[in-house]
Scaffold this motif. Sequence first.
Motif, PDB file in Angstrom:
ATOM      1  N   LEU A  18     -51.009  13.045 -21.261  1.00 30.10           N
ATOM      2  CA  LEU A  18     -51.834  12.008 -21.752  1.00 30.10           C
ATOM      3  C   LEU A  18     -51.718  10.868 -20.644  1.00 30.10           C
ATOM      4  O   LEU A  18     -52.494   9.988 -20.491  1.00 30.10           O
ATOM      5  CB  LEU A  18     -50.966  11.189 -22.894  1.00 30.10           C
ATOM      6  CG  LEU A  18     -50.873  11.767 -24.226  1.00 30.10           C
ATOM      7  CD1 LEU A  18     -50.002  11.198 -24.933  1.00 30.10           C
ATOM      8  CD2 LEU A  18     -52.509  11.568 -24.735  1.00 30.10           C
ATOM      9  N   ALA A  19     -50.730  11.128 -19.227  1.00 30.15           N
ATOM     10  CA  ALA A  19     -50.712  10.285 -18.190  1.00 30.15           C
ATOM     11  C   ALA A  19     -51.859  10.732 -17.317  1.00 30.15           C
ATOM     12  O   ALA A  19     -52.077   9.940 -16.388  1.00 30.15           O
ATOM     13  CB  ALA A  19     -49.223  10.586 -17.586  1.00 30.15           C
ATOM     14  N   GLY A  20     -52.179  11.797 -17.444  1.00 29.44           N
ATOM     15  CA  GLY A  20     -53.450  12.177 -16.413  1.00 29.44           C
ATOM     16  C   GLY A  20     -54.885  12.394 -17.105  1.00 29.44           C
ATOM     17  O   GLY A  20     -54.907  12.507 -18.282  1.00 29.44           O
ATOM     18  N   GLY A  21     -55.835  12.272 -16.304  1.00 30.13           N
ATOM     19  CA  GLY A  21     -57.128  12.735 -17.027  1.00 30.13           C
ATOM     20  C   GLY A  21     -57.594  11.424 -17.763  1.00 30.13           C
ATOM     21  O   GLY A  21     -57.448  10.324 -17.341  1.00 30.13           O
ATOM     22  N   LEU A  25     -56.693  10.952 -25.628  1.00 32.36           N
ATOM     23  CA  LEU A  25     -57.085  12.199 -26.162  1.00 32.36           C
ATOM     24  C   LEU A  25     -56.895  12.365 -27.714  1.00 32.36           C
ATOM     25  O   LEU A  25     -55.916  11.755 -28.319  1.00 32.36           O
ATOM     26  CB  LEU A  25     -56.120  13.356 -25.465  1.00 32.36           C
ATOM     27  CG  LEU A  25     -56.513  13.476 -24.025  1.00 32.36           C
ATOM     28  CD1 LEU A  25     -55.290  14.345 -23.327  1.00 32.36           C
ATOM     29  CD2 LEU A  25     -57.746  13.796 -23.367  1.00 32.36           C
ATOM     30  N   GLY A  26     -57.796  13.287 -28.164  1.00 31.07           N
ATOM     31  CA  GLY A  26     -57.508  13.498 -29.634  1.00 31.07           C
ATOM     32  C   GLY A  26     -56.333  14.634 -30.038  1.00 31.07           C
ATOM     33  O   GLY A  26     -56.183  15.292 -29.146  1.00 31.07           O
ATOM     34  N   PHE A  53     -43.463   5.826 -27.624  1.00 34.41           N
ATOM     35  CA  PHE A  53     -43.709   6.768 -26.212  1.00 34.41           C
ATOM     36  C   PHE A  53     -45.145   6.837 -26.369  1.00 34.41           C
ATOM     37  O   PHE A  53     -45.945   7.169 -25.317  1.00 34.41           O
ATOM     38  CB  PHE A  53     -42.685   7.835 -26.120  1.00 34.41           C
ATOM     39  CG  PHE A  53     -41.453   7.487 -25.895  1.00 34.41           C
ATOM     40  CD1 PHE A  53     -41.125   6.572 -25.095  1.00 34.41           C
ATOM     41  CD2 PHE A  53     -40.609   8.197 -26.382  1.00 34.41           C
ATOM     42  CE1 PHE A  53     -39.613   6.187 -24.602  1.00 34.41           C
ATOM     43  CE2 PHE A  53     -39.150   8.090 -26.457  1.00 34.41           C
ATOM     44  CZ  PHE A  53     -38.767   7.108 -25.480  1.00 34.41           C
ATOM     45  N   VAL A  54     -45.759   6.795 -27.530  1.00 33.02           N
ATOM     46  CA  VAL A  54     -47.230   7.205 -27.833  1.00 33.02           C
ATOM     47  C   VAL A  54     -47.850   6.100 -28.944  1.00 33.02           C
ATOM     48  O   VAL A  54     -47.067   5.813 -29.706  1.00 33.02           O
ATOM     49  CB  VAL A  54     -47.416   8.562 -28.071  1.00 33.02           C
ATOM     50  CG1 VAL A  54     -48.930   8.984 -28.758  1.00 33.02           C
ATOM     51  CG2 VAL A  54     -46.947   9.683 -27.255  1.00 33.02           C
ATOM     52  N   GLU A  55     -49.148   5.772 -28.609  1.00 25.50           N
ATOM     53  CA  GLU A  55     -49.876   5.036 -29.392  1.00 25.50           C
ATOM     54  C   GLU A  55     -51.111   5.671 -29.824  1.00 25.50           C
ATOM     55  O   GLU A  55     -51.668   6.534 -29.056  1.00 25.50           O
ATOM     56  CB  GLU A  55     -49.972   3.678 -28.615  1.00 25.50           C
ATOM     57  CG  GLU A  55     -48.900   2.801 -28.590  1.00 25.50           C
ATOM     58  CD  GLU A  55     -49.331   1.534 -27.507  1.00 25.50           C
ATOM     59  OE1 GLU A  55     -50.518   1.326 -27.194  1.00 25.50           O
ATOM     60  OE2 GLU A  55     -48.307   0.596 -27.268  1.00 25.50           O
ATOM     61  N   GLN A  56     -51.610   5.221 -31.205  1.00 29.95           N
ATOM     62  CA  GLN A  56     -52.610   5.881 -31.720  1.00 29.95           C
ATOM     63  C   GLN A  56     -53.725   4.801 -31.844  1.00 29.95           C
ATOM     64  O   GLN A  56     -53.311   3.900 -32.542  1.00 29.95           O
ATOM     65  CB  GLN A  56     -52.435   6.697 -32.971  1.00 29.95           C
ATOM     66  CG  GLN A  56     -53.878   7.301 -33.317  1.00 29.95           C
ATOM     67  CD  GLN A  56     -53.361   8.159 -34.599  1.00 29.95           C
ATOM     68  OE1 GLN A  56     -52.630   7.664 -35.653  1.00 29.95           O
ATOM     69  NE2 GLN A  56     -54.316   9.419 -35.141  1.00 29.95           N
ATOM     70  N   GLN A  64     -52.674   7.740 -26.711  1.00 26.61           N
ATOM     71  CA  GLN A  64     -52.400   7.406 -25.571  1.00 26.61           C
ATOM     72  C   GLN A  64     -51.180   7.181 -25.326  1.00 26.61           C
ATOM     73  O   GLN A  64     -50.257   6.923 -26.247  1.00 26.61           O
ATOM     74  CB  GLN A  64     -53.256   6.000 -24.936  1.00 26.61           C
ATOM     75  CG  GLN A  64     -52.924   4.811 -25.908  1.00 26.61           C
ATOM     76  CD  GLN A  64     -53.781   3.489 -25.621  1.00 26.61           C
ATOM     77  OE1 GLN A  64     -54.871   3.698 -24.875  1.00 26.61           O
ATOM     78  NE2 GLN A  64     -53.218   2.583 -25.736  1.00 26.61           N
ATOM     79  N   LEU A  65     -50.424   6.933 -23.930  1.00 24.31           N
ATOM     80  CA  LEU A  65     -49.049   6.463 -23.559  1.00 24.31           C
ATOM     81  C   LEU A  65     -48.889   5.207 -24.190  1.00 24.31           C
ATOM     82  O   LEU A  65     -49.351   4.256 -24.496  1.00 24.31           O
ATOM     83  CB  LEU A  65     -48.618   6.568 -22.379  1.00 24.31           C
ATOM     84  CG  LEU A  65     -48.926   7.944 -21.643  1.00 24.31           C
ATOM     85  CD1 LEU A  65     -48.567   7.670 -20.088  1.00 24.31           C
ATOM     86  CD2 LEU A  65     -47.877   9.090 -22.385  1.00 24.31           C
ATOM     87  N   GLY A  66     -47.398   4.941 -24.796  1.00 28.57           N
ATOM     88  CA  GLY A  66     -47.053   3.763 -25.440  1.00 28.57           C
ATOM     89  C   GLY A  66     -46.304   2.825 -24.567  1.00 28.57           C
ATOM     90  O   GLY A  66     -46.131   2.973 -23.367  1.00 28.57           O
TER      91      GLY A  66
END
Length: 254
Positions: A18-21, A25-26, A53-56, A64-66
């Motif tokens: 999630l930190a790259g690209g 992302l789904g 740590f992650v958010e939707q 994505q990162l939280g």
Amino acid sequence: MTRNIQSLERAAAMMRLLAGGERRLGLSDIASSLGLAKGTAHGILRTLQQEGFVEQEEASGRYQLGAELLRLGTTYLDVHELRARALVWTDDLARSSGESAYLGVLHQHGVLIVHHVFRPDDSRQVLEIGAMQPLHSTAMGKVLSAYDPVAHSEVLETGRKAFTDRTVCDPEGFEEILDITRARGYAADVEETWDGVASVAAPIHDRRRMPVGAVGVTGAVERLCRDGELRPDLIAAVRDCARAVSRDLGAGRF
């Protein structure tokens, strides 16, 4: 041989992905990229989401990162910047005072020692980086409790143990000490934590004028005190050191 915990490895791989690209992302993208079943990937994502740590994204369902990762990263950078800025000044403090110099930050209801400069003599000493000190009795702990609202709340919520017969534990007496600390710009500990040991500390502020740590010296009472009081030259040296580090952090003049 130590075995790694697979779920933690997968969670770490997920956060790196999630930190790259692409920014978001789904579930299918994440599962296929890591070679995981969708159910497995979803379970890990749900746990990371619960911990912040992650958010939707609600509309697309993508991840994505939280914000919690940002908070942890900022804390890491703040502490390391503080230590880097303080290295030269704490060295000077130890040399000019002839005593051990310490740099501490608030951590888990106590003071975490993040830098320690030995007393400049040939005596045997133990490096105390990583050690924890109490908030209510040590000079650095009182400084943090006086200037940092989070530290103040934590020290009032936790039990205040009497380490010596000089330790102030009652709430009213402790608040009086904090008022004195704010009024004079430094805190003292004369045999309140350890018999025969005294210390003095002052607050360090950052560019936002927020308290980010404390710096101080610690040593034998007979060296730090004169006629039962902390030596004025030591108090001045510690306060000068704290102001110098604060200026280097962008706080300006205090």
